[in-house]
Design a protein around this motif. Structure first.
Motif, PDB file in Angstrom:
ATOM      1  N   MET A 105       0.835  -1.201   0.000  1.00 28.47           N
ATOM      2  CA  MET A 105       0.000   0.000   0.000  1.00 28.47           C
ATOM      3  C   MET A 105       0.872   1.254   0.000  1.00 28.47           C
ATOM      4  SD  MET A 105      -3.510  -0.274   1.795  1.00 28.47           S
ATOM      5  CE  MET A 105      -4.780  -1.185   0.982  1.00 28.47           C
ATOM      6  N   LYS A 140       8.848  -0.163   1.798  1.00 23.90           N
ATOM      7  CA  LYS A 140       9.209  -1.219   0.854  1.00 23.90           C
ATOM      8  C   LYS A 140      10.528  -0.793   0.224  1.00 23.90           C
ATOM      9  CE  LYS A 140       4.379  -2.243  -0.036  1.00 23.90           C
ATOM     10  NZ  LYS A 140       3.365  -2.561  -1.022  1.00 23.90           N
ATOM     11  N   VAL A 183      -4.181  14.333  -4.736  1.00 28.03           N
ATOM     12  CA  VAL A 183      -3.762  13.142  -5.476  1.00 28.03           C
ATOM     13  C   VAL A 183      -3.074  13.578  -6.762  1.00 28.03           C
ATOM     14  CG1 VAL A 183      -4.508  10.995  -6.543  1.00 28.03           C
ATOM     15  CG2 VAL A 183      -5.759  11.898  -4.588  1.00 28.03           C
ATOM     16  N   PRO A 216      -1.002  12.038 -10.022  1.00 26.98           N
ATOM     17  CA  PRO A 216      -0.466  10.856 -10.707  1.00 26.98           C
ATOM     18  C   PRO A 216       0.871  11.162 -11.358  1.00 26.98           C
ATOM     19  CG  PRO A 216      -2.224  11.864 -12.002  1.00 26.98           C
ATOM     20  CD  PRO A 216      -2.016  12.749 -10.809  1.00 26.98           C
ATOM     21  N   TYR A 275       1.830   7.150  -7.576  1.00 26.75           N
ATOM     22  CA  TYR A 275       0.817   8.153  -7.282  1.00 26.75           C
ATOM     23  C   TYR A 275       1.211   8.835  -5.986  1.00 26.75           C
ATOM     24  CZ  TYR A 275      -1.598   5.231 -10.612  1.00 26.75           C
ATOM     25  OH  TYR A 275      -1.903   4.518 -11.738  1.00 26.75           O
ATOM     26  N   ILE A 282       2.507   5.871  -3.454  1.00 26.58           N
ATOM     27  CA  ILE A 282       1.927   4.537  -3.609  1.00 26.58           C
ATOM     28  C   ILE A 282       2.059   4.101  -5.057  1.00 26.58           C
ATOM     29  CG2 ILE A 282       0.308   4.708  -1.698  1.00 26.58           C
ATOM     30  CD1 ILE A 282      -1.828   5.245  -3.803  1.00 26.58           C
ATOM     31  N   GLN A 283       1.941   2.790  -5.252  1.00 25.60           N
ATOM     32  CA  GLN A 283       2.198   2.289  -6.588  1.00 25.60           C
ATOM     33  C   GLN A 283       0.970   1.676  -7.239  1.00 25.60           C
ATOM     34  OE1 GLN A 283       5.717  -0.088  -6.387  1.00 25.60           O
ATOM     35  NE2 GLN A 283       6.668   1.058  -8.036  1.00 25.60           N
ATOM     36  N   THR A 284       0.075   1.174  -6.427  1.00 22.41           N
ATOM     37  CA  THR A 284      -1.084   0.504  -7.011  1.00 22.41           C
ATOM     38  C   THR A 284      -2.372   1.088  -6.447  1.00 22.41           C
ATOM     39  OG1 THR A 284      -0.889  -1.135  -5.293  1.00 22.41           O
ATOM     40  CG2 THR A 284       0.021  -1.708  -7.438  1.00 22.41           C
ATOM     41  N   GLU A 285      -3.429   0.670  -7.042  1.00 23.01           N
ATOM     42  CA  GLU A 285      -4.761   1.092  -6.641  1.00 23.01           C
ATOM     43  C   GLU A 285      -4.966   0.906  -5.134  1.00 23.01           C
ATOM     44  OE1 GLU A 285      -7.672   2.223  -8.331  1.00 23.01           O
ATOM     45  OE2 GLU A 285      -8.362   2.293  -6.264  1.00 23.01           O
ATOM     46  N   VAL A 286      -5.488   1.945  -4.512  1.00 20.68           N
ATOM     47  CA  VAL A 286      -5.781   1.885  -3.090  1.00 20.68           C
ATOM     48  C   VAL A 286      -6.852   2.940  -2.841  1.00 20.68           C
ATOM     49  CG1 VAL A 286      -3.941   3.538  -2.554  1.00 20.68           C
ATOM     50  CG2 VAL A 286      -4.712   2.009  -0.794  1.00 20.68           C
ATOM     51  N   PRO A 297      -8.108   6.156  -1.893  1.00 15.34           N
ATOM     52  CA  PRO A 297      -7.313   7.325  -1.522  1.00 15.34           C
ATOM     53  C   PRO A 297      -7.574   7.802  -0.095  1.00 15.34           C
ATOM     54  CG  PRO A 297      -8.858   7.856  -3.294  1.00 15.34           C
ATOM     55  CD  PRO A 297      -8.912   6.395  -3.085  1.00 15.34           C
ATOM     56  N   ARG A 315      14.777  -7.627   1.778  1.00 14.33           N
ATOM     57  CA  ARG A 315      14.464  -8.089   0.433  1.00 14.33           C
ATOM     58  C   ARG A 315      15.690  -8.749  -0.202  1.00 14.33           C
ATOM     59  NH1 ARG A 315      11.641  -3.693   1.735  1.00 14.33           N
ATOM     60  NH2 ARG A 315      13.540  -2.490   1.573  1.00 14.33           N
ATOM     61  N   ILE A 354     -11.838  14.229  -1.718  1.00 20.78           N
ATOM     62  CA  ILE A 354     -12.193  12.893  -2.207  1.00 20.78           C
ATOM     63  C   ILE A 354     -13.697  12.646  -2.054  1.00 20.78           C
ATOM     64  CG2 ILE A 354     -11.758  10.421  -1.971  1.00 20.78           C
ATOM     65  CD1 ILE A 354      -9.256  11.818  -2.795  1.00 20.78           C
ATOM     66  N   GLY A 359     -14.833   5.534  -4.564  1.00 26.70           N
ATOM     67  CA  GLY A 359     -13.898   5.455  -3.450  1.00 26.70           C
ATOM     68  C   GLY A 359     -12.532   4.914  -3.830  1.00 26.70           C
ATOM     69  N   LEU A 401      -8.895   4.945  -6.150  1.00 21.83           N
ATOM     70  CA  LEU A 401      -7.960   5.901  -6.729  1.00 21.83           C
ATOM     71  C   LEU A 401      -8.320   6.160  -8.184  1.00 21.83           C
ATOM     72  CD1 LEU A 401      -5.352   7.445  -6.107  1.00 21.83           C
ATOM     73  CD2 LEU A 401      -4.090   5.494  -6.942  1.00 21.83           C
ATOM     74  N   LEU A 461      -8.890   9.744 -10.096  1.00 21.38           N
ATOM     75  CA  LEU A 461      -8.077  10.213 -11.215  1.00 21.38           C
ATOM     76  C   LEU A 461      -8.825  10.149 -12.539  1.00 21.38           C
ATOM     77  CD1 LEU A 461      -4.821   8.331 -10.267  1.00 21.38           C
ATOM     78  CD2 LEU A 461      -5.215  10.767 -10.056  1.00 21.38           C
ATOM     79  N   ALA A 476      -6.041   3.075 -12.596  1.00 23.10           N
ATOM     80  CA  ALA A 476      -4.763   3.019 -11.901  1.00 23.10           C
ATOM     81  C   ALA A 476      -4.216   1.600 -11.977  1.00 23.10           C
ATOM     82  CB  ALA A 476      -4.935   3.424 -10.451  1.00 23.10           C
ATOM     83  N   THR A 477      -2.907   1.492 -11.800  1.00 24.70           N
ATOM     84  CA  THR A 477      -2.296   0.160 -11.810  1.00 24.70           C
ATOM     85  C   THR A 477      -2.938  -0.690 -10.723  1.00 24.70           C
ATOM     86  OG1 THR A 477      -0.351   1.575 -11.720  1.00 24.70           O
ATOM     87  CG2 THR A 477       0.000  -0.750 -12.254  1.00 24.70           C
ATOM     88  N   GLY A 478      -3.274  -1.895 -11.089  1.00 27.95           N
ATOM     89  CA  GLY A 478      -3.807  -2.805 -10.085  1.00 27.95           C
ATOM     90  C   GLY A 478      -5.268  -2.585  -9.774  1.00 27.95           C
ATOM     91  N   TYR A 479      -5.948  -1.782 -10.573  1.00 31.92           N
ATOM     92  CA  TYR A 479      -7.369  -1.576 -10.314  1.00 31.92           C
ATOM     93  C   TYR A 479      -8.138  -2.822 -10.710  1.00 31.92           C
ATOM     94  CZ  TYR A 479     -12.130   0.122 -10.929  1.00 31.92           C
ATOM     95  OH  TYR A 479     -13.490   0.275 -10.843  1.00 31.92           O
TER      96      TYR A 479
END
Lengths: 418, 998
Positions: free
Chosen positions: A1, A21, A48, A50, A55, A70-74, A76, B143, B352, B620, B622, B626, B630-633
């Protein structure tokens, strides 16, 4: 996240970074700076942003930008709410949350951040638990630590995290057992030119300071719970009990916390405790304008209005003001065009007023809009909605605690259009 | 400060004292005033020395300074060897700081990082759960690909750990390992599957997060855990709630059929909103194939509702989007109040939330209309908030409120924030097009703005007026003339272009002005903006076609200017126009149609909300914010036409029992029980639960439910204790027999309170103090209700094997020495307990027959108080008799009293508002009830084995009163008789299972 967090001050320096991370290069903040430049004011920076690979979600508080990467959908709000929680935690730890304080306590800050997130997912956000893990620095402790070489890290293990009442630390002991509750109501209102109310509503909170030994179980009941239209609770409140009996039943966290915030139902007419008489006029030809405001009490239920401050953003055309207040002090910043008048108490016999002239830019046409006046005030010992706490009982412990309830009414976003 | 660090101060010679570790970091930089490089090197040398000293304080100081460096983003990697040595330090703070360092730099120094692994491996076996957890945390955060197998092993072990906290960390570690090595996916999914079954609230959020990250498409893993997740949701920590709710939203969209009526989705269902629930229901009934909501679907919707009251904005938003996406449209209305509440929050939260409201308000105006004033703009709002509020106000505008809104807009137009003022003008334009009644008013208002001093305002007005005029082909000559005059003063290109276009379009209506405008613009052509030049060309062309006498020369002049323009677009356009309109021998067939081409009827532009199509993104998220993916949506799928098999969510009892076994074993193996605070708690709690049962044997049907609810909450603190508690319970049960009538209302309440409490720790305390406590019964009932919801309307197919298990448990509650009553199927309460607890009771055949209760509590419940019933009072109680109206019904006796001094006539049951599937057999209307008279009637209600409330109206001749009956769980059970042998057998089985656990 949440990948990383950058703290950026108002002059655009990154003064703290933390990664949960893999390390994300600072250069990602350049996108943020770009956006900051585009938005002329700090509060207009979009929360926000992008960028090609990340993001940036940010909050702006205490003149510091907290920028989460952040890198992926979450969701907001998840990130934003968390960032606010971080700020609240800092404030709780250090009293204030400012750049110098964070820099001074960088190790504690780092330790706290480390505990708050694991792999970007919130781990411990309750301040009771965090304080058990990492003790907040106090002057005394700093001195002691310097002498003895001991540390801020709690040596006993935090068991609160494991319990089913995660918000309360265990083994709490006080010699004086006290529980204080502040019922604070804020009036949000927009008053139009002629003095009639466009919109007004009351939002309230109950802030508590509970210092009770052991595991007390409290119940708080109201005389008129029906007033409360919409409520949100601290997680400690048993929702079922509220549903069925309109009683707040909870095992409180230790220390300060917000028990409840509520909204008073819209059916109840809101009593507006102050009025503002104003006469602000710009004339087209002359380079002088008239400025006159008077503040007076309206529906105050017999209480005094204190801590009154009047602020107003004047149009750009105003060069300077020469004003005489009947009481209090006023300042006008010719750069930001911000007028502020610290009135103090309102004496109903002698209403405070601020009169004088404005000097306008010569030749410029008169501004279209008269400035809005923002009002701040406080009324002690009064909850404007009429909410009353009926009783507070404690179960689960043998001793008799000292209980106190305080009421206060404040202006929230209180605006008078002129 | 120790002498050691003092020595350091001297030798470093910097003089920048490190009196306080924390301050040290901030004072480092000035010391390097001469030769930054060398001093840095030197400093690091010092740090190394300090780290190698044997004084903890020196080490700590060094570590603090290093962490300070990391925080500032300075490179401290060269200290790695020195730091890593301290990983085994006894001092907790040093250890923690070393962990911080390791996690930051291990990736860069993989080989050296391996040195620390053995320490973590040792710590993973530590008796202290917190140490185990933190070791796992750090180990998984390093890692280093080489240690993947070690991590895998550690995660596997931790996922079976007794401590839920360690298991939670294991769930986090899954995600870390997955991002390090995606090839482990299959193995990780197995662990996720296992952890998903975990009953601890602590684990739930984290494991769902891992699920979302590793295998969001494996929706099949959720089936069996669906009900459990729904029931645990309220007790999960807030961040976990957000993740779970989002996941369950997706799940619901794949597993249930749409609760929306056809055609609903697309149209504005304002009307729908106002329909009361009853009407809705009636409509649904009338339809040929009535829609019945899957009870699991209902369960999710109901269990998330309390979370709207959360203090966490993310949770509230998550619930709101859940309601939006999966609840029947008539129910989604409740979210608006909570969303509006969030508007009091910080700027970012507002931003938001407003975006989401903007999307919602386009589709369902009705939801937010009552809160119109909450969206009024304050001058102190940041611009982005203002614009969003304006957007929502526009969406909410209708005939009724437009006049208020327009007045409000007038204030906004004058705002000092010009960007906002311009947006307001756009808004007025939109209102004018959507609400035809006010379009003239709006137009006039906008025309007035043309005389505004601010150019931005004027320009924006021009643009909007242009659009409006285009939509209304009525004569607006005056406005056009006025605008033509403006051309002299206005400089904003868009506005100028708009005016020119407008004149060109209407050139025949303003025959005198148009050529003059062309003349003026021809003069200024070279200095105009490209946008304006194009419009001048257009105007010229149009005039040439309509009024060539006056404008021929002018147009040719302009075309000549355009021919040599710097911009190729303009040169291009010039060439095109010349060919088209100027007749010459080369011109083709097209020029005949030139007039038609230029003066064709142009379609009016649509003024639309920028939020119009955003709802294809899940609210709700991201991506919604936008407005790009988004990546991973994860897409929200459409409702299936036909619901997939709902039985996949049924939990088989045996499977769960198996799961408990290893946990119990693990406990046995672990000798350090005392260390866990929870081991004490769990003893307490099991004690208290068994206490409660023995004390109130008669009501223990109900109590037992509550015990279970207590237990399952308590799970978070324990896992192995379940079997133990079960054992204790069984034993106590046997003792409690015969004491059946020891009924004491206070005691009972007290007990139910203590057992209901979700906290093992607090329950013991509460119990001791509970004399003074009075807990209403209804509350405890509702507590148990949440837990048992999952079981309501349990599908028939699993009734048969389960009934026996249940009746077995019931046995304790009712005296077995009683004559059997003939009843078709003893199926009143299936699987409530078994399902919940996973007690494994195999369906061994035994003779079980329903018996009449020996004890019937005389406790009555108030149905209607005489004060609220205008003198009519009603009480009800459960006679525990088989219901004469139907075998699935519970009989309820209602006693009606007339406390007035007049006759009450025609008492009957009016409208019923029963949850899905429930049935009620009403009593015959009572013609009249004498003053002070009383009458007892009986009704039958099929509660569908749930504790849902049956609401109906009790009507008299003149009035109607809404009343509710909510059954305590105990009243839903059926008394059965069974031989002692059978009982022993069942009991033995149960005991055996428990002992296997040890």
């Amino acid at each position: 996240m949440i990948h990383s967090l950058f703290l950026i001050n108002s002059s655009g320096d990154i003064f703290l970074e933390k990664h949960w991370k893999s390390v994300v290069s600072r250069s990602v903040c350049d996108y943020f700076f770009e956006a900051q430049e585009r938005a002329t004011e700090a509060e207009n920076v979009p929360p926000v942003i992008p960028t090609p690979h990340h993001y940036l979600l940010s909050v702006y508080r205490h003149k510091i930008f907290f920028v989460a990467v952040i890198q992926t959908e979450v969701p907001p709000l998840f990130v934003i709410e968390f960032l606010h929680r971080v700020v609240d935690t800092f404030q709780d730890y250090f009293g204030v949350c400012s750049e110098p304080v964070i820099k001074d306590n960088v190790v504690v800050v780092y330790e706290v951040l480390e505990e708050m997130l694991d792999n970007g997912f919130p781990l411990a956000t309750e301040s009771n638990i965090l304080k058990e893990l990492i003790k907040p620095p106090t002057i005394l402790r700093t001195v002691v630590n310097t002498i003895t070489g001991s540390t801020n890290v709690g040596d006993q293990l935090p068991t609160g995290q494991l319990s089913v009442v995660p918000w309360r630390r265990t083994g709490v002991k006080y010699t004086n057992n006290e529980a204080y509750f502040d019922v604070i109501e804020e009036i949000d209102a927009i008053i139009d030119k002629s003095g009639s109310t466009i919109t007004a509503e009351i939002q309230g909170v109950i802030d508590a300071c509970v210092k009770l030994t052991g595991m007390p179980d409290l119940t708080l009941s109201f005389m008129n719970p029906r007033l409360l239209d919409d409520v949100s609770f601290h997680p400690c409140v048993r929702f079922k009990r509220w549903e069925s009996e309109r009683i707040l039943s909870f095992i409180p966290p230790d220390g300060n916390f917000r028990l409840l915030s509520y909204h008073v139902s819209a059916q109840n007419l809101v009593a507006i405790p102050v009025y503002v008489k104003h006469n602000i006029s710009f004339r087209d030809s002359s380079s002088l304008g008239r400025f006159e405001i008077t503040v007076g009490p309206k529906q105050t239920m017999g209480k005094t209005i204190e801590g009154v401050t009047v602020t107003s953003q004047l149009p750009r055309g105003v060069l300077n003001m020469s004003l005489v207040p009947s009481q209090g002090a006023h300042t006008f910043d010719p750069v930001t065009k911000m007028l502020s008048w610290d009135v103090g108490k309102i004496n109903p016999q002698k209403l405070p007023s601020l009169k004088g002239t404005m000097s306008l830019q010569a030749g410029a046409s008169k501004p279209d809009e008269n400035p809005t006046i923002n009002l701040q005030f406080k009324i002690q010992q009064l909850a404007i909605s009429g909410l009353k706490v009926n009783r507070l009982d404690m179960y689960g412990e043998k001793y008799k605690p000292f209980k106190g309830i305080k009421y206060m009414t404040k202006a929230g976003k209180f605006q008078v259009r002129t | 400060m120790s002498s050691n660090s003092f020595a350091y101060n001297e030798q470093s010679g910097g003089g920048e004292a490190t009196e306080l570790g924390q301050e040290a970091t901030s004072t480092i930089s000035p010391s390097g005033a001469f030769g930054l490089f060398s001093s840095d090197m030197k400093k690091n040398e010092d740090l190394k020395q300090m780290l190698e000293s044997n004084k903890d304080s020196a080490k700590l100081d060094a570590m603090k300074r290093i962490v300070g460096m990391i925080a500032k983003g300075k490179n401290a990697s060269e200290l790695f060897p020195a730091v890593v040595k301290n990983v085994a330090s006894k001092n907790i703070e040093i250890k923690k700081l070393v962990y911080v360092y390791l996690v930051r730099y291990a990736e860069e120094q993989q080989d050296l990082a391996l040195l620390s692994i053995s320490t973590f491996q040792r710590a993973l076996k530590d008796p202290n759960q917190l140490i185990r957890a933190s070791a796992l945390r750090v180990l998984s955060s390093i890692r280093v690909p080489i240690i993947v197998p070690i991590m895998m092993l550690a995660i596997k072990e931790a996922s079976a750990d007794l401590s839920p906290y360690v298991r939670k960390n294991a769930a986090h570690a899954i995600q870390k390992l997955y991002s390090l090595d995606p090839e482990q996916k299959e193995m990780l999914i197995e662990i996720i599957e296992k952890l998903l079954k975990d009953k601890s609230t602590l684990v739930a959020g984290s494991v769902v997060m891992a699920f979302e990250e590793v295998c969001p498409d494996r929706i099949d893993l959720i089936h069996k855990n669906y009900r459990k997740l729904c029931n645990l949701l309220v007790d999960v920590e807030e961040w976990g709630q957000v993740v779970i709710i989002h996941m369950l939203t997706r799940y619901a969209r794949t597993q249930f059929v749409s609760p929306w009526k056809e055609g609903d989705g697309l149209e504005d269902n304002e009307k729908d909103f106002y329909d009361s629930d009853e009407e809705q229901k009636e409509k649904a009934d009338k339809r040929k194939r009535p829609y019945t909501m899957d009870p699991d679907h209902r369960l999710l919707i109901r269990n998330t509702k309390p979370l709207l009251q959360s203090r966490n904005a993310a949770v509230v938003m998550a619930v709101a989007q859940l309601y939006w996406h999966i609840a029947p449209k008539s129910e989604a209305g409740i979210i608006s109040k909570s969303l509006v509440r969030l508007l009091r929050s910080n700027r970012e939260v507002q931003y938001i939330v407003l975006q989401n409201i903007a999307t919602m308000s386009i589709q369902r105006k009705g939801m937010f209309e009552p809160y119109l004033k909450s969206f009024y703009v304050r001058s102190t709002d940041p611009t982005m908030i203002k614009i969003l509020k304006l957007e929502i106000l526009t969406n909410l505008a209708n005939e009724a409120n437009i006049s208020t809104l327009l007045r409000e807009f007038q204030t906004y137009v004058k705002s000092q924030d010009k960007q906002f003022a311009a947006a307001t003008i756009q808004t007025i334009g939109r209102c004018a097009t959507s609400i035809t009644e006010v379009s003239d008013t709006c137009l006039n208002g906008l025309v007035c703005l043309l005389s505004n001093r601010d150019e931005i305002v004027v320009a924006e007005s021009v643009v909007v007026i242009k659009k409006l005029l285009q939509m209304q082909p009525i004569q607006h000559g005056e406005i056009i003339k006025h605008m033509a005059k403006l051309l002299d003063s206005i400089t904003v290109p868009v506005a100028r272009a708009s005016i020119l276009w407008l004149i060109g379009e209407n050139c025949e209506r303003v025959p005198k002005i148009a050529p003059d405008v062309l003349r003026k613009t021809a003069k200024s052509f070279t200095s105009e903006d490209d946008l304006v030049k194009l419009q001048i060309l257009n105007l010229g062309a149009k005039l040439y076609l309509t009024n060539s006498k006056q404008t021929k020369l002018l147009t040719q002049y302009i075309l000549n200017l355009g021919k040599y323009d710097q911009n190729y677009d303009i040169r291009d356009r010039t060439r095109f126009i010349r060919q088209l309109i100027v007749p010459n021998e080369k011109s083709g067939a097209l020029s005949k149609y030139a007039k038609k081409i230029f003066l064709a009827q142009k379609p009016a532009p649509l003024l639309e909300s920028p939020f119009k199509d955003r709802d294809h993104f899940q609210l709700g998220t991201l991506s919604h914010t936008l407005n790009t993916k988004a990546t991973g949506y994860l897409e929200l799928s459409n409702w299936p036409e036909v619901a997939p098999d709902p039985s996949v969510r049924n939990v088989e009892v045996i499977e769960l029992a198996k799961e408990w076994t290893p946990a119990g074993k693990a406990k046995k193996e672990n000798p350090d029980e005392k260390f866990y605070s929870e081991s004490e708690e769990e003893e307490d709690s099991s004690e208290s639960s068994s206490d409660s049962e023995s004390a109130s044997g008669s009501e223990s049907g109900e109590d037992e439910e509550e015990d279970h609810s207590g237990d399952s909450g308590e799970d978070s603190g324990e896992s192995g204790s379940e079997s133990e508690a079960g054992k204790g319970r069984a034993a106590k049960h046997a003792k409690a027999r015969g004491k059946g009538d020891s009924k004491d209302v206070d005691k009972e309440k007290e007990n139910s309170k203590s057992s209901e409490s979700s906290s093992g720790e607090s329950s013991s305390i509460e119990e001791s103090s509970s004399d003074s406590e009075s807990e209403s019964e209804s509350e405890s009932e509702s507590e148990s209700r949440t837990i048992t919801k999952a079981k309501e309307k349990k599908t028939k197919q699993d009734r048969n094997p389960l009934t026996k298990d249940v009746s077995l448990l019931d046995l304790d509650d009712f005296n077995p020495v009683s004559s059997p009553v003939v009843l078709p199927t003893p199926a009143l309460s299936p699987s409530l307990i078994a399902d919940l607890e996973g007690l494994n009771l195999s369906a061994t055949s035994s003779v079980i027959s329903v018996s009449t209760p020996v004890f019937v509590p005389g406790k009555t419940h108030v149905l209607l108080h005489r004060m609220s019933g205008k003198g009519l009072a009603a009480h009800y109680f459960f006679p525990r008799q088989p219901c004469i109206f139907g075998d699935k019904m519970v009989s309820v006796q209602i006693t009606l009293n007339n406390t007035t001094d007049q006759k009450i006539e025609n008492i009957h049951v009016g409208g019923k508002k029963l949850p899905m599937g429930m049935q009620m057999h009403v009593f015959n209307p009572i013609e009249s009830l004498e003053p002070a008279g009383s009458i007892t009637v009986s009704v039958g209600i099929d509660f569908c084995d749930s504790t849902q409330t049956a609401s109906f109206q009790l009507c008299t001749k003149d009035d109607c009163f809404s009343v509710n009956i909510q059954p305590p769980v105990g009243e839903l059970l059926l008394p059965v008789a069974m031989s002692e042998k059978d009982f022993k057998k069942e009991q033995g089985l149960q005991l055996k299972l428990c002992t296997v656990g040890h």
